[in-house]
Motif scaffolding. Structure first.
Motif, PDB file in Angstrom:
ATOM      1  N   LEU A   1       0.228 -32.641  15.073  1.00 51.17           N
ATOM      2  CA  LEU A   1      -0.901 -33.212  14.336  1.00 51.17           C
ATOM      3  C   LEU A   1      -0.906 -34.738  14.359  1.00 51.17           C
ATOM      4  O   LEU A   1      -1.777 -35.365  13.785  1.00 51.17           O
ATOM      5  CB  LEU A   1      -0.882 -32.723  12.886  1.00 51.17           C
ATOM      6  N   ALA A   2       0.089 -35.339  15.019  1.00 51.58           N
ATOM      7  CA  ALA A   2       0.180 -36.808  15.109  1.00 51.58           C
ATOM      8  C   ALA A   2       0.180 -37.444  13.730  1.00 51.58           C
ATOM      9  O   ALA A   2      -0.562 -38.381  13.458  1.00 51.58           O
ATOM     10  CB  ALA A   2      -0.963 -37.365  15.971  1.00 51.58           C
ATOM     11  N   LEU A   3       1.032 -36.937  12.865  1.00 61.35           N
ATOM     12  CA  LEU A   3       1.163 -37.560  11.548  1.00 61.35           C
ATOM     13  C   LEU A   3       1.878 -38.910  11.717  1.00 61.35           C
ATOM     14  O   LEU A   3       2.596 -39.121  12.686  1.00 61.35           O
ATOM     15  CB  LEU A   3       1.968 -36.653  10.606  1.00 61.35           C
TER      16      LEU A   3
ATOM     17  N   PHE B   1     -10.488 -41.352  23.086  1.00 61.30           N
ATOM     18  CA  PHE B   1     -10.773 -40.710  21.798  1.00 61.30           C
ATOM     19  C   PHE B   1     -11.532 -39.413  22.011  1.00 61.30           C
ATOM     20  O   PHE B   1     -12.575 -39.387  22.657  1.00 61.30           O
ATOM     21  CB  PHE B   1     -11.605 -41.650  20.919  1.00 61.30           C
ATOM     22  N   TYR B   2     -10.989 -38.342  21.471  1.00 60.79           N
ATOM     23  CA  TYR B   2     -11.726 -37.076  21.458  1.00 60.79           C
ATOM     24  C   TYR B   2     -11.130 -36.218  20.350  1.00 60.79           C
ATOM     25  O   TYR B   2      -9.913 -36.215  20.160  1.00 60.79           O
ATOM     26  CB  TYR B   2     -11.632 -36.362  22.825  1.00 60.79           C
ATOM     27  N   PRO B   3     -11.960 -35.496  19.599  1.00 57.96           N
ATOM     28  CA  PRO B   3     -11.433 -34.806  18.411  1.00 57.96           C
ATOM     29  C   PRO B   3     -10.402 -33.715  18.705  1.00 57.96           C
ATOM     30  O   PRO B   3      -9.673 -33.312  17.808  1.00 57.96           O
ATOM     31  CB  PRO B   3     -12.681 -34.197  17.774  1.00 57.96           C
TER      32      PRO B   3
ATOM     33  N   SER C   1      -7.919 -34.137  20.635  1.00 62.08           N
ATOM     34  CA  SER C   1      -6.692 -34.849  21.005  1.00 62.08           C
ATOM     35  C   SER C   1      -6.113 -35.528  19.765  1.00 62.08           C
ATOM     36  O   SER C   1      -6.629 -36.541  19.323  1.00 62.08           O
ATOM     37  CB  SER C   1      -7.037 -35.877  22.088  1.00 62.08           C
ATOM     38  N   PRO C   2      -5.042 -34.978  19.188  1.00 59.02           N
ATOM     39  CA  PRO C   2      -4.586 -35.464  17.875  1.00 59.02           C
ATOM     40  C   PRO C   2      -4.157 -36.932  17.872  1.00 59.02           C
ATOM     41  O   PRO C   2      -4.443 -37.645  16.921  1.00 59.02           O
ATOM     42  CB  PRO C   2      -3.394 -34.560  17.549  1.00 59.02           C
ATOM     43  N   LYS C   3      -3.486 -37.388  18.905  1.00 59.09           N
ATOM     44  CA  LYS C   3      -3.015 -38.774  18.918  1.00 59.09           C
ATOM     45  C   LYS C   3      -4.087 -39.712  19.446  1.00 59.09           C
ATOM     46  O   LYS C   3      -3.961 -40.910  19.369  1.00 59.09           O
ATOM     47  CB  LYS C   3      -1.777 -38.898  19.830  1.00 59.09           C
ATOM     48  N   ASN C   4      -5.131 -39.135  20.006  1.00 57.94           N
ATOM     49  CA  ASN C   4      -6.138 -39.893  20.751  1.00 57.94           C
ATOM     50  C   ASN C   4      -5.530 -40.595  21.962  1.00 57.94           C
ATOM     51  O   ASN C   4      -6.066 -41.564  22.472  1.00 57.94           O
ATOM     52  CB  ASN C   4      -6.935 -40.838  19.858  1.00 57.94           C
ATOM     53  N   TYR C   5      -4.387 -40.111  22.352  1.00 61.53           N
ATOM     54  CA  TYR C   5      -3.893 -40.368  23.706  1.00 61.53           C
ATOM     55  C   TYR C   5      -3.148 -39.121  24.108  1.00 61.53           C
ATOM     56  O   TYR C   5      -2.677 -38.360  23.265  1.00 61.53           O
ATOM     57  CB  TYR C   5      -3.013 -41.628  23.791  1.00 61.53           C
TER      58      TYR C   5
END
Lengths: 489, 484
Positions: B42-44, B82-84, B86-90
């Protein structure tokens, strides 16, 4: 009771707890009371859970009563820079973006400190996402320097430094990306330790610049720094950049001195821009070491002096632009109310959630990595970074440690540099090279300005040379009383 | 004017690993939404990636199977966008130093007839790299929902050279690649589950021209037949455009397999700047010769190599091998049977026809069936040695499939042994000759097939247990004896 304990070192408090002269509950109550009394003026905390801390103190007392104490940190309150995860507690990074975020997990350092019985005592203010040198860039307001409330405590770990300096806790964790522990330690009259890159796990530290970030400590004494390092250092399977290395017993190593130290003094760190009183204080420290038998030699770090700040702001912002992309309002964190699609969720949430300095660095970092600019900026910066590291390593062929001022000036006024980012960036000129080269560094008090502001002495060690660096710092501390002074609040 | 198509494929294959690529959460399909997640997925804030060695092992294995050069250092890069989903946006990927370079996929084109092997070709690969998969978006009337279960699953991107010239070649490429990856245990390659996904770059040019035409990227080819049909459609579309005097626009088109149409998605002007840079959270991994050797030792024989060997070593017909080889379990099973019996062709027939039919009708996997290689070998030997008739053998097989008992035991239990008692046979033959004077007369008059009536009567008398060869022999001998 409270005045007698709030400015004691961890070692002293540990001894009091061991002797049962004071209970962990009493200690916690004393720090809580002190915090209530001064926090309105200092504003070091973003949040704190007094009831939770007291119940952990009670558990510590119960362990001690049952003969099951976990060691010297059992029952010691410790503050966390608000970028280091503690399960069930807020993690805001002093950003509106994470104003309501609660971490569901513990950072590795948190786990280790909990295992040692330490009590998490509050979330400490910082420059938003650790970007800054004054703790003015916080979405929740600036922190004041306890030595002079009109001045900054330094940054980005300013809340951590101010909280310890103000007697709200005996020790706090910070993170150091370009000087963010050492500079506030210098401004607040504390010992600030930035370990070798890879020695302390970054797991659970909200990243600013992954290749530069390192968790460290703000303490009253070098001995406390060694004690803390012993607990938080070590390889972590959850952090691929944490290194396996044999860890000496940092505390036990302190009194030892194997041979005359060879101390290098980088001449570029004493040039124009250095405050005269600070220069004089550092010269006195050098004289102390010379009289203690150390061999002092002048060395030169021309590339570091010339390029470190530029290289740092290319690499750190590039990494930050990518690291902070995750704060998008989709899964957690601030989400703008009036959005229509994914793009507007990103754009508006980030526009509202991030402060000016964070936006400035994301834009710079995005540019640095852009097609057509990558080679000229990022790639070249990485090459120069390698040269800077090489420059340090070649100097270390003939030196055990390097010695310099931590900052060119003492704590500046709140608002003094906030309109001039470049002037703010230059405040890190002596500390930044250490991060680029991945070295350990420590700042310790070495005097006061005539205006009564603390002055910091920086000692830079070889990679994984913490034991020797701490020993050298400890020797200075033993011969001086700066660390026993505390501000009148 | 005649045009030639030039096709390159970009194939994404999900690696079959127990956990995700950079965290210990289980990788899998079909779990309730957002249950296969953790701080890393989840890229917390504060989460960090740690490489799953199994993922690297699998892609190296895939690379070795396809004859790639394995890079000595495996390096990770961030692909920023950026795309929803993709949790880290990379996305952690490999940019300038893919783990596998070059290599090729052997394909077989359709033969002139079903029972004739088609032409084989090597389609060269450009590279194979490892990256993480993204989550899955579902668009509803007013909202979009995202499920991160798939996010972080190891995903291999295989890029071919633009070296295919027909939809059939592309189809053959994907079929061969899938068989190889499944047999290597790299992936289950279930396209319905998104474990195998394919995009195609297609251009056409006049025959004889060496310069490439303007390419169109065709997406959403999410079944193997869509790959063939979609590419064929695109070649027809481009041919029609050029023939009509138009020109091809460089664009990405979305194929709609149900409708059999494609629509333009976005033009190349909107290409992303992914701002690739080395991931500072991950250290490069050294892949030394010893590591490669360990993996190389686990590589199974490639399907086409096995097929060629089955044909040469066991004299199996092409059509039989074409069924035996694509399923690795079946091929392995065959080899085990072949070790145990002297009639591999007969054994292969049992597997390809009877065993596969029963497995399919029972909807069970070969590994779950009660039949063992030694059972098939024993059955084949019983038939070849004349112990049981073919009819009886079928009955034994069906019994064996249900019970898992050894054929010999079933033969005894069911009393299916062929009679070779010549005393009884002699009597049955005499009775049959006596009972069928007309057939006897016709046979003696030169009508060969009239003998069948006599032989049939013998078989009937023996209740099917008489050995047909022996019956034939005895009937002929006695008829010739009565011949005046």
């Amino acid at each position: 009771m409270s005045a007698s304990v709030i400015f004691k070192s961890v070692a002293e408090l540990s001894a009091l707890l061991a002797a049962k002269s004071i209970s962990a509950c009493e200690l916690m109550q004393a720090f809580a009371a002190r915090t209530t009394a001064v926090e309105g003026r200092v504003h070091a905390f973003n949040s704190r859970d007094e009831a939770g801390a007291l119940s952990l103190a009670a558990a510590s007392d119960a362990r001690r009563a049952a003969g099951q104490t976990r060691g010297p940190l059992d029952g010691i309150p410790i503050g966390f820079k608000d970028v280091i995860a503690v399960e069930g507690q807020p993690l805001t990074a002093s950003s509106k973006m994470l104003a309501n975020f609660i971490s569901p997990y513990d950072a590795t350092v948190t786990t280790k400190l909990k295992m040692a019985g330490a009590i998490p005592w509050g979330r400490l203010n910082l420059d938003e996402f650790a970007m800054g040198s004054s703790t003015e860039n916080s979405a929740f307001g600036a922190t004041a320097n306890p030595w002079d409330l009109t001045r900054v405590p330094g940054g980005s770990s300013g809340g951590s430094a101010a909280a310890v300096a103000a007697g709200e806790m005996p020790v706090a964790l910070g993170s150091d990306t370009g000087g963010s522990i050492r500079q506030p330690a210098a401004f607040c009259g504390l010992v600030g330790l930035k370990p070798t890159y890879g020695l302390v796990s970054r797991y659970g530290l909200a990243a600013f610049a992954s290749s530069l970030d390192q968790i460290g400590t703000l303490t009253r004494t070098v001995g406390d720094a060694a004690q803390m390092l012993k607990i938080i250092a070590g390889h972590d399977a959850r952090d691929s950049t944490s290194l396996s290395t044999v860890m000496p017993d940092y505390s036990a190593a302190l009194p030892k001195k194997s041979r005359p130290w060879r101390i290098g003094v980088p001449k570029e760190f004493f040039g124009p821009g250095l405050d005269a009183e600070i220069g004089a204080a550092v010269q006195q420290a050098l004289a102390f070491y010379r009289s203690a038998g150390a061999e002092i030699t002048e060395v030169s770090l021309p590339l570091t002096a010339e390029y470190a700040i530029a290289v740092y702001y290319l690499i750190a912002t590039a990494e930050a632009s990518s690291n902070l992309a995750r704060y998008d309002g989709i899964r957690y964190g601030h989400r703008a109310r009036t959005t229509t699609d994914a793009i507007s969720i990103y754009a508006q949430s980030r526009a509202e959630g991030f402060g000016e300095e964070v936006k400035r660095r994301i834009i710079l970092g995005t540019h640095v990595l852009s097609s057509g600019y990558y080679d000229a900026y990022y790639l070249r910066a990485q090459k120069v970074r390698a040269l800077i590291r090489g420059e340090f390593m070649s100097v270390f062929q003939n030196c055990d440690v390097l010695l310099s001022p931590t900052t060119p000036t003492a704590a500046f006024k709140i608002g003094e540099k906030s309109a001039d980012p470049l002037a703010m960036y230059l405040n890190d000129i002596y500390t930044i090279g250490v991060n680029l080269a991945g070295l350990p560094g420590i700042s310790l008090p070495c005097g006061f300005t005539t205006g009564g502001l603390p002055i910091g002495l920086q000692i830079i060690g070889q990679p994984f040379g913490e034991a020797e660096m701490l020993t050298i710092a400890h020797t200075y501390e033993q011969g001086h009383a700066w660390h026993t002074k505390y501000p009148n609040l | 004017m005649n045009y030639e198509a030039v096709i390159g494929l970009e194939v994404h294959v999900q690696l079959k690993t127990a956990s995700k690529m950079f965290t210990r959460v289980a990788a899998g399909y079909g779990a309730p939404p957002n249950t296969l997640t953790d701080a890393v997925v989840l890229a917390l804030p504060g989460a960090l990636p740690v490489l799953n060695k199994e993922a690297l092992d699998k892609i190296i294995k895939a690379g070795l199977m396809l004859g790639c050069t394995i890079a000595p250092v495996c390096k990770w890069d961030r692909k920023n966008y950026f795309y929803p989903d993709s949790p880290k946006n990379y996305q952690i990927s490999q940019y300038d130093q893919p783990i596998c370079l070059a290599g090729s996929v052997e394909i077989e084109l359709p033969g002139v007839a079903r029972n004739v092997m088609g032409e084989h070709k090597q389609i060269p690969l450009t590279r194979i790299h490892l990256e993480e998969d993204v989550g899955k978006l579902t668009h509803e009337a007013h909202d979009s929902l995202v499920d991160f279960n798939r996010a972080g699953t190891p995903l291999m991107e295989i890029v071919s050279e633009p070296a295919m010239h027909s939809a059939d070649e592309a189809f053959a490429f994907l079929t061969s690649l899938r068989t190889t990856m499944v047999q290597g245990g790299i992936s289950d390659c279930d396209m319905e589950k998104g474990q195998l996904r394919c995009d195609a770059n297609i251009s056409i040019r006049p025959v004889g021209e060496t310069k490439l035409g303007v390419k169109v990227e065709l997406k959403n080819l999410n079944s193997i037949s869509y790959v063939r049909d979609g590419i064929a459609l695109e070649i027809r579309r481009q041919t029609a455009v050029l023939t009509g005097g138009g020109s091809i626009v460089q664009e990405t088109r979305q194929y709609d397999g149900e409708a059999g149409t494609s629509v333009a998605m976005r033009s190349k002007e909107m290409a992303h700047d992914y701002r690739y840079f080395p991931d500072p959270d991950l250290l490069p991994v050294q892949v030394d010769a010893a590591w490669q050797a360990t993996i190389r030792a686990t590589i199974p024989e490639l399907p086409f190599d096995r097929q060629r060997r089955f044909i040469a070593q066991y004299q199996l017909p092409y059509t039989i091998t074409a069924v035996l080889v694509p399923e690795r379990d079946l091929g392995d099973f065959f080899e085990q049977v072949a070790q145990l019996c002297s009639h591999p062709q007969a054994a292969a027939n049992w597997l390809v026809n009877d065993l596969r039919r029963e497995l399919a009708s029972g909807k069970i996997a070969l590994t779950e069936s009660k039949i063992r290689p030694m059972h098939i070998a024993a059955l084949v030997d019983l038939v070849e040695q004349g112990e049981i008739s073919m009819t009886a053998a079928k009955e034994v097989f069906n019994d064996m499939f249900q019970t898992g008992e050894a054929p010999a035991a079933i033969v005894i239990r069911k009393n299916l042994k062929q009679s070779t008692d010549s005393g009884a046979l002699e009597q049955w033959v005499q009775s049959a000759i006596a009972a069928n004077p007309r057939a006897v007369a016709e046979f003696l008059a030169g009508k060969e097939q009239a003998i069948n009536a006599v032989k049939g009567a013998v078989m009937k008398a023996s209740q099917g247990k008489a050995n047909p060869k022996l019956v034939d022999e005895l009937v002929r001998r006695q008829l010739l004896a009565v011949k005046p």
